[in-house]
Design an enzyme around this catalytic site. Sequence first.
Site, short mmCIF file in Angstrom:
data_model
loop_
_atom_site.label_atom_id
_atom_site.label_comp_id
_atom_site.label_asym_id
_atom_site.label_seq_id
_atom_site.Cartn_x
_atom_site.Cartn_y
_atom_site.Cartn_z
N GLU A 69 0.84 -1.20 0.00
CA GLU A 69 0.00 0.00 0.00
C GLU A 69 0.88 1.25 0.00
OE1 GLU A 69 -3.60 -2.08 2.61
OE2 GLU A 69 -1.97 -0.99 3.61
N GLU A 71 -5.89 -7.77 -0.46
CA GLU A 71 -6.34 -7.83 0.93
C GLU A 71 -7.79 -7.40 1.05
OE1 GLU A 71 -3.98 -5.60 3.70
OE2 GLU A 71 -2.07 -6.28 2.85
#
Length: 514
Positions: free
Chosen positions: A292, A425
């Site tokens: 991320e 995710e």
Amino acid sequence: MKTIPYILSLILLAVSCGPDAPQQQEAVKLSVDSTSLEFTADGGEQTFTVTASEQIFLVPGDGWLTAAKGGKDADSKTVVTVTVQKNTVAEMRQTRISVVAGEEKQYVEVTQAAAQIPQGGGGNNGDGNGNAVVPEDDGNLAWQFAGRLGIGWNLGNHFDAQNNGVSGETFWGNPKATAATFTKVKAAGFNTVRIPVTWMGHIGEAPDYKIEAAWLDRVAEVVGYAEAAGLNAIINMHHDGSDSKYWLDIKSAAANPEVQKQLLEQIGAMWGQIAEKFKDKGEFLIFEAFNEIHDGGWGWGSNRNDGGKQYKCLNEWNQAFVDAVRAAGGENTDRILGIPAYCTNVDISLESFVMPEDTASDRLMMSVHCYDPYDYTLAAKVNEWGHTADPSKKVAGDNEADLKKVFEKIYVNYISKGIPVYMGEFGCVNRATGREQKFQQYYLKYFAKLAKTYGVPSMIWDNGAKGAGNERHAFIDHGTGEYCSTEAKEAIQALISSYTNSFTLDDVYRNAPQ
């Protein structure tokens, strides 16, 4: 005159004790001739036979069936008639009948097929603008990749864990992974395992940026566990780029071209080494460039007003990653590669994401994440979700429709155009009460069905943190592969079942907890 009765009693006694006197019947042990019954959704009647000398008692498990016993015959047999009502919901149901005789007990398991509810209805279709979005598997590349990766699991807070800038497998409380971990993850029904890896603390000086051999070897050993178990595996660079705090610093790179130049060199050198290590591994192994990537603002930082500088840097990083992997040769020449959007955010991707150029054809996938809504799935500030939830215990609005819009955006902008996307995710923290757990299971079912419906393979986050509430995502023990609890098992089974069964999204919606 008491003589005659006395003589008769003697005669009777003699007869009863004689060689031809009937013997007392032996006790007959409890048994049933069938320990399971299966019914269609329409219900009906079936029978089973109980054998026991003592009186029998029946305890039906649920109100959708009845069990009635007939008379006992000379052989101590009793026929039991089971009547099952029609199933009107789109889920299989299961219970058991307890058969009791004295201190003995037997069980008869009863299952009934789910109702086949016609598609349509449910009240939450469309793209939010009055336009229906009807996903179709047309066999394009995105659907092919989705079918291959399926539903997956994250070995989270594991190799990605770090203390004081040094990564370590057990630093955040998880035990070392074993071959059994992956064997049992596969047995649970997963297709893919994502193995996040943080490399900092194991990186040499410029210009080689040599990765410590022991760390790379251990990652390779665990990748081997996944291969042996028959799982696809994804490895990446994870917390090296966390919040612009460490060496993979997007904020500094956007502000200083020299930093960007140095990082491009380091990315190329490190991914070149990783690719070289795995050059003989087949197509089960996927490399994901980064996790991320953001500047600490989770998509709401200076990326919003820097004229696209951070987005440009990340697009260049992704290109350096692809170039380094392809240059390593071997199986890397056409290995599938995961390319992250900024902060792995679907909305930001629409204005910033550029798929790298590639010498291989059709081997790149975009990586995004989704924990919507945050206050429910991660922070657990509310503990229910969906249209049947208590309004005071859920995030406001149409929860299902809001989550569905995420997948509709992915489908319309990428999947329908043949661009593969995977959800690296997603998740929903564990809950404390039975009612809260039902809503957790419902969220996972709905998410999984969205993933399947829209062609987006998805990997549930599991960080090994036990208990309930904020960031508690323990489902499968990282060291043994066993479920962390009965509740964790039920959550994972709900997820896998929803992804693999033939029910529709509307079926899941109709069967939300009450």
